[in-house]
Write a protein that holds these residues in place. Structure first.
Motif, PDB file in Angstrom:
ATOM      1  N   VAL A  77     -18.884  -2.486  -6.371  1.00  0.00           N
ATOM      2  CA  VAL A  77     -17.981  -3.606  -6.646  1.00  0.00           C
ATOM      3  C   VAL A  77     -18.589  -4.919  -6.162  1.00  0.00           C
ATOM      4  O   VAL A  77     -18.438  -5.974  -6.795  1.00  0.00           O
ATOM      5  CB  VAL A  77     -16.610  -3.353  -5.996  1.00  0.00           C
ATOM      6  CG1 VAL A  77     -15.731  -4.593  -6.067  1.00  0.00           C
ATOM      7  CG2 VAL A  77     -15.907  -2.186  -6.673  1.00  0.00           C
TER       8      VAL A  77
ATOM      9  N   ILE B 134      -7.222   2.820  -4.232  1.00  0.00           N
ATOM     10  CA  ILE B 134      -6.432   3.077  -5.445  1.00  0.00           C
ATOM     11  C   ILE B 134      -7.286   3.765  -6.502  1.00  0.00           C
ATOM     12  O   ILE B 134      -6.847   4.725  -7.155  1.00  0.00           O
ATOM     13  CB  ILE B 134      -5.851   1.757  -5.977  1.00  0.00           C
ATOM     14  CG1 ILE B 134      -4.788   1.224  -5.006  1.00  0.00           C
ATOM     15  CG2 ILE B 134      -5.263   1.951  -7.368  1.00  0.00           C
ATOM     16  CD1 ILE B 134      -4.247  -0.141  -5.372  1.00  0.00           C
ATOM     17  N   ALA B 135      -8.528   3.283  -6.676  1.00  0.00           N
ATOM     18  CA  ALA B 135      -9.410   3.903  -7.671  1.00  0.00           C
ATOM     19  C   ALA B 135      -9.668   5.369  -7.343  1.00  0.00           C
ATOM     20  O   ALA B 135      -9.599   6.242  -8.229  1.00  0.00           O
ATOM     21  CB  ALA B 135     -10.726   3.125  -7.739  1.00  0.00           C
TER      22      ALA B 135
ATOM     23  N   TRP C 225       0.799  -1.219   0.000  1.00  0.00           N
ATOM     24  CA  TRP C 225       0.000   0.000   0.000  1.00  0.00           C
ATOM     25  C   TRP C 225       0.837   1.277   0.000  1.00  0.00           C
ATOM     26  O   TRP C 225       0.561   2.188  -0.791  1.00  0.00           O
ATOM     27  CB  TRP C 225      -0.987   0.006   1.169  1.00  0.00           C
ATOM     28  CG  TRP C 225      -1.741   1.295   1.253  1.00  0.00           C
ATOM     29  CD1 TRP C 225      -1.679   2.228   2.231  1.00  0.00           C
ATOM     30  CD2 TRP C 225      -2.657   1.809   0.281  1.00  0.00           C
ATOM     31  NE1 TRP C 225      -2.487   3.300   1.945  1.00  0.00           N
ATOM     32  CE2 TRP C 225      -3.102   3.061   0.752  1.00  0.00           C
ATOM     33  CE3 TRP C 225      -3.121   1.340  -0.940  1.00  0.00           C
ATOM     34  CZ2 TRP C 225      -4.000   3.845   0.043  1.00  0.00           C
ATOM     35  CZ3 TRP C 225      -4.019   2.124  -1.659  1.00  0.00           C
ATOM     36  CH2 TRP C 225      -4.459   3.359  -1.161  1.00  0.00           C
TER      37      TRP C 225
ATOM     38  N   GLU D 293     -17.542   0.998  -3.222  1.00  0.00           N
ATOM     39  CA  GLU D 293     -17.366  -0.282  -2.531  1.00  0.00           C
ATOM     40  C   GLU D 293     -18.605  -1.154  -2.683  1.00  0.00           C
ATOM     41  O   GLU D 293     -18.504  -2.365  -2.923  1.00  0.00           O
ATOM     42  CB  GLU D 293     -17.076  -0.033  -1.049  1.00  0.00           C
ATOM     43  CG  GLU D 293     -16.833  -1.303  -0.256  1.00  0.00           C
ATOM     44  CD  GLU D 293     -16.749  -1.043   1.225  1.00  0.00           C
ATOM     45  OE1 GLU D 293     -16.016  -1.779   1.919  1.00  0.00           O
ATOM     46  OE2 GLU D 293     -17.423  -0.116   1.703  1.00  0.00           O
TER      47      GLU D 293
ATOM     48  N   ARG E  24      -9.142   4.184   1.554  1.00  0.00           N
ATOM     49  CA  ARG E  24      -8.753   2.813   1.893  1.00  0.00           C
ATOM     50  C   ARG E  24      -9.171   2.450   3.313  1.00  0.00           C
ATOM     51  O   ARG E  24      -9.662   1.341   3.570  1.00  0.00           O
ATOM     52  CB  ARG E  24      -7.240   2.647   1.745  1.00  0.00           C
ATOM     53  CG  ARG E  24      -6.727   1.264   2.126  1.00  0.00           C
ATOM     54  CD  ARG E  24      -5.225   1.252   2.244  1.00  0.00           C
ATOM     55  NE  ARG E  24      -4.751   2.054   3.354  1.00  0.00           N
ATOM     56  CZ  ARG E  24      -4.596   1.600   4.601  1.00  0.00           C
ATOM     57  NH1 ARG E  24      -4.915   0.360   4.904  1.00  0.00           N
ATOM     58  NH2 ARG E  24      -4.137   2.403   5.542  1.00  0.00           N
TER      59      ARG E  24
ATOM     60  N   ASN F 164     -11.648  -0.349   1.235  1.00  0.00           N
ATOM     61  CA  ASN F 164     -10.612  -1.356   1.030  1.00  0.00           C
ATOM     62  C   ASN F 164      -9.542  -0.791   0.101  1.00  0.00           C
ATOM     63  O   ASN F 164      -9.671   0.318  -0.426  1.00  0.00           O
ATOM     64  CB  ASN F 164     -11.197  -2.653   0.466  1.00  0.00           C
ATOM     65  CG  ASN F 164     -11.972  -2.425  -0.816  1.00  0.00           C
ATOM     66  OD1 ASN F 164     -11.430  -1.928  -1.804  1.00  0.00           O
ATOM     67  ND2 ASN F 164     -13.259  -2.776  -0.808  1.00  0.00           N
ATOM     68  N   ARG F 165      -8.497  -1.589  -0.117  1.00  0.00           N
ATOM     69  CA  ARG F 165      -7.349  -1.098  -0.879  1.00  0.00           C
ATOM     70  C   ARG F 165      -7.712  -0.798  -2.328  1.00  0.00           C
ATOM     71  O   ARG F 165      -7.275   0.204  -2.899  1.00  0.00           O
ATOM     72  CB  ARG F 165      -6.226  -2.121  -0.815  1.00  0.00           C
ATOM     73  CG  ARG F 165      -4.958  -1.681  -1.524  1.00  0.00           C
ATOM     74  CD  ARG F 165      -3.876  -2.723  -1.413  1.00  0.00           C
ATOM     75  NE  ARG F 165      -3.528  -2.953  -0.022  1.00  0.00           N
ATOM     76  CZ  ARG F 165      -2.641  -3.868   0.372  1.00  0.00           C
ATOM     77  NH1 ARG F 165      -2.032  -4.628  -0.523  1.00  0.00           N
ATOM     78  NH2 ARG F 165      -2.374  -4.026   1.658  1.00  0.00           N
ATOM     79  N   GLY F 166      -8.499  -1.652  -2.947  1.00  0.00           N
ATOM     80  CA  GLY F 166      -8.857  -1.439  -4.346  1.00  0.00           C
ATOM     81  C   GLY F 166      -9.614  -0.138  -4.550  1.00  0.00           C
ATOM     82  O   GLY F 166      -9.326   0.617  -5.494  1.00  0.00           O
TER      83      GLY F 166
END
Length: 709
Positions: free
Chosen positions: A443, A139-140, A30, A440, A130, A134-136
């Motif tokens: 997804v 990043i987005a 991260w 989130e 994040r 979450n991490r994804g």
């Protein structure tokens, strides 16, 4: 027990381990991803600045940018105390003064510092997203904000928005980091300090103290612990606000916590001519000499207008109360109209359109090229997701509740006044984190129960309807007219009257074609008069004086009480030997807003032709300050077509108004575009000292003067 070869098993394992090198610990993924996103954001901003420097927009300060630049120069020259109470937020001017004093930064250097702040803001929002999701998703969100068009645009302007945006991101990151566990007294004080800094930039940020009080209290805390946290929060806030209030009292004798523009801005948004954006409340008398009275931007507070038109000689606080009373009286008399206007401003605040006030992003995009990601890097994408996220945030504990409260505070700090793109920009940090909550859920859409899936889609549809509702904007003709007029102004600043004249003639052709909607009233007259005045200036620089005289006269016919136009025409008459007509116009100047310094300069020029330089210097010395032509414009009124941006000031002597509008890529010769080095004759003192009075006259009239370097 022995293994083959006479060695025990543990010994064999030990020898094998000695032969293989120990595995290196993998770097955390991260922090590397976050660093890559920040570098991308920084590199994109630097690339934008490089492209900007190759256009006439490079190193060309907008109206408010010039105010802050001159204000910081005044602080550098006269010390940090200053001499006036603050009409505009002081934070950015003092930060500019600090950067210029410590590092001797030019305009480009300050913008590069702001690009670092912009990259840091991206990293803070990505990490906060994040932590919330979450991490994804983090990043987005980081990639979206790194290439968010308005963020890049604001980081490239000499305005407080870049600094305030960073502080807002830092505040939200700290709140998300605290989670629901509450804050220690030191953490509470740090939050109060951040809110105080935000309020020093825009005083409405003081509203954040209310949700901040609930965030800092740990779950199940005793009354004593809660009281300690609240006291620490307020103490941090007072560490910023108390010195500002003391300083305002020291210079004015009035207790002004931050600024005294509340009443003025309230009446701008609530008056018979209000549209939801900025409108002038001082009629067509919008010419002021910014910097005439030093720091604090007090020249813009409307007190000179009240004194010369209504006979009211008011102090700072009294003028704010007067404007506020006018706004409340109008709302009392027309409650239906006031309510309708509030709804209109709420719509503009959440609409996909940007409402320009000082600079127009479309103008910059037409010259520079892409500023951010199409659609994904705009409010059209973030807005619907954020509105849907408002319904999910309360279930995310105290950080989610603080996001909702932040949106409410920003809304409450804008809707009573007026909406502009740079004000709406401060809604983006909270909106981005709310959008992260929606992303989130999107997804995981397939894993949601049918009922939850339907509810999420309904919220998204509702958000999209709100953001994409039709909103008033500029017509194509009005846009092109403003584009040509502003590009002409920029070329004048870069000492290219030939290119400026071509653009002004385009604007005049559009105006005369009948395609441009006629703008009635004082605002429309002021806009047309300013174009005529700037066209006359371009003709004068090209030595086409006879043609210029006609446009000077047209400008005065359009706006008879504009000090800049009156003084320019008087000077033109004086040069042609029409002394009686010139004297009549000079005599009118003291009664016009911004006319007093113009009258002094006129007296100096009257002495100059006879080479009486001592008399000339004594008459004009008191007015050796940059002339500011104030033209605030916004686009939200369908009946009020407005230009590309507002030139609330211009870096010119009285009578040389800086035009405003925008620019078009096709209008710029390619060789000129490729050359970032502009003529710098306007930066030099001028030939006055050689006794060349004709050259000196043209230099002072035609060339801008940058105060304090």
């Amino acid at each position: 027990m022995m293994a083959r070869g006479g060695a025990t098993k543990p010994a064999a394992v030990a020898r094998a381990g000695a032969r293989r090198p120990a595995a290196r610990p993998r770097p955390p993924a991260w922090p590397l991803a976050l660093a890559a996103i920040a570098v991308l954001a920084w590199a994109w901003r630097l690339l934008y600045l490089a492209r900007l420097s190759r256009t006439p927009l490079g190193d060309s300060l907008g109206p408010d940018g010039q105010i802050y630049w001159d204000w910081s120069g005044y602080l550098i020259q006269h010390g940090p105390l200053g001499r006036n109470p603050f009409f505009m937020g002081p934070l950015y001017a003092y930060v500019l003064a600090l950067l210029r004093t410590a590092f001797h930064l030019p305009i480009r250097g300050v913008l590069e510092v702001q690009s670092v702040l912009g990259a840091a803001s991206v990293a803070l929002l990505a990490d906060a997203a994040r932590r919330l999701t979450n991490r994804g998703v983090g990043i987005a969100i980081g990639l979206i904000v790194a290439l968010f068009g308005m963020g890049v645009f604001m980081d490239g302007l000499i305005l407080m928005e870049s600094l305030l945006f960073f502080l807002e991101c830092l505040l939200l990151w700290q709140v998300v980091r605290l989670g629901s566990r509450g804050a220690t007294p030191w953490q509470a004080a740090a939050l109060g300090l951040l809110i105080g800094l935000l309020a020093a930039g825009r005083a409405t940020a003081v509203l954040l103290l209310v949700p901040g009080t609930f965030v800092i209290v740990p779950p199940g805390a005793t009354r004593r612990r809660a009281a300690i946290g609240a006291v620490a929060l307020v103490a941090g806030f007072l560490a910023i606000s108390a010195p500002i209030a003391w300083r305002n009292h020291r210079v004015s004798g009035e207790w002004i916590p931050f600024t005294y523009n509340f009443g003025y801005n309230l009446y701008v948004g609530n008056n018979p001519e209000a549209t939801g954006g900025f409108v002038w409340i001082t009629g067509s008398q919008t010419h002021v000499i910014v910097g005439e009275h030093g720091d604090g931007a007090v020249d813009l507070d409307g007190r000179e207008y009240l004194k010369k038109t209504r006979g009211l000689d008011l102090g700072p606080s009294a003028s704010s109360r007067y404007w506020a009373a006018q706004a409340l009286e109008w709302a009392r008399r027309q409650p239906g109209r006031a309510l309708q206007l509030a709804g209109r401003k709420l719509l503009l605040l959440w609409n996909r359109r940007e409402v320009p006030q000082v600079e127009n992003v479309d103008e910059f995009r037409s010259l520079v090229g892409p500023i951010g990601l199409p659609f994904l890097g705009s409010f059209a994408f973030i807005g619907p997701l954020a509105l849907a996220g408002l319904f999910m945030a309360p279930r995310r504990g105290r950080p989610g509740g603080f996001l909702v409260a932040t949106v409410a505070c920003v809304t409450a700090g804008i809707v009573p006044f007026f909406v502009t793109d740079r004000y709406r920009h401060h809604l983006v940090p909270a909106a981005v984190l709310l959008a992260a909550l929606t992303l989130e859920r999107l997804v995981a859409l397939r894993r949601l129960a049918p009922r939850e899936r339907a509810a999420l889609l309904r919220m998204l549809a509702l958000g999209a309807i709100v953001v994409f509702l039709p909103a008033p904007g500029l017509s194509r003709e009005t846009y092109e007219w403003g584009l040509a007029a502003d590009l002409g102004a920029r070329w004048l600043e870069h000492d290219r009257p030939d290119l400026a004249l071509a653009e002004f003639e385009k604007a005049v052709a559009i105006q005369g074609s009948g395609r441009l909607p006629h703008l009635a009233g004082a605002t429309g007259a002021a806009e047309r008069g300013e174009l005529d005045l700037n066209l006359a200036i371009a003709l004068t620089r090209l030595h086409r004086d006879d043609e210029a005289l006609g446009y000077y006269e047209r400008a005065v016919r359009e706006v008879p009480d504009d000090a800049a136009s009156v003084r320019a025409l008087a000077r033109a008459y004086d040069e042609r030997g029409r002394s009686a007509e010139a004297a009549s116009l000079y005599a009118r100047l003291p009664g016009l807003i911004g006319g007093d310094p113009g009258a002094l300069i006129a007296q100096g020029w009257s002495a100059a032709p006879g080479r009486r330089w001592c008399a000339s210097g004594s008459s004009s010395a008191g007015s050796r300050r940059p002339a500011r032509r104030s033209r605030r414009r916004s686009a939200p009124a369908s009946r009020r077509p407005s230009s590309m941006r507002i030139s609330r000031c211009s870096r010119r002597w009285p009578g040389t108004a800086r035009p405003r509008a925008a620019s078009s890529r096709r209008s710029i010769p390619r060789p000129w575009l490729a050359t970032p080095c502009w003529p710098t004759s306007w930066r030099r003192p001028g030939p006055c000292w050689d006794g060349r009075e004709n050259v000196a006259t043209r230099h002072m009239v035609d060339n801008p003067y940058r105060a304090h370097g």
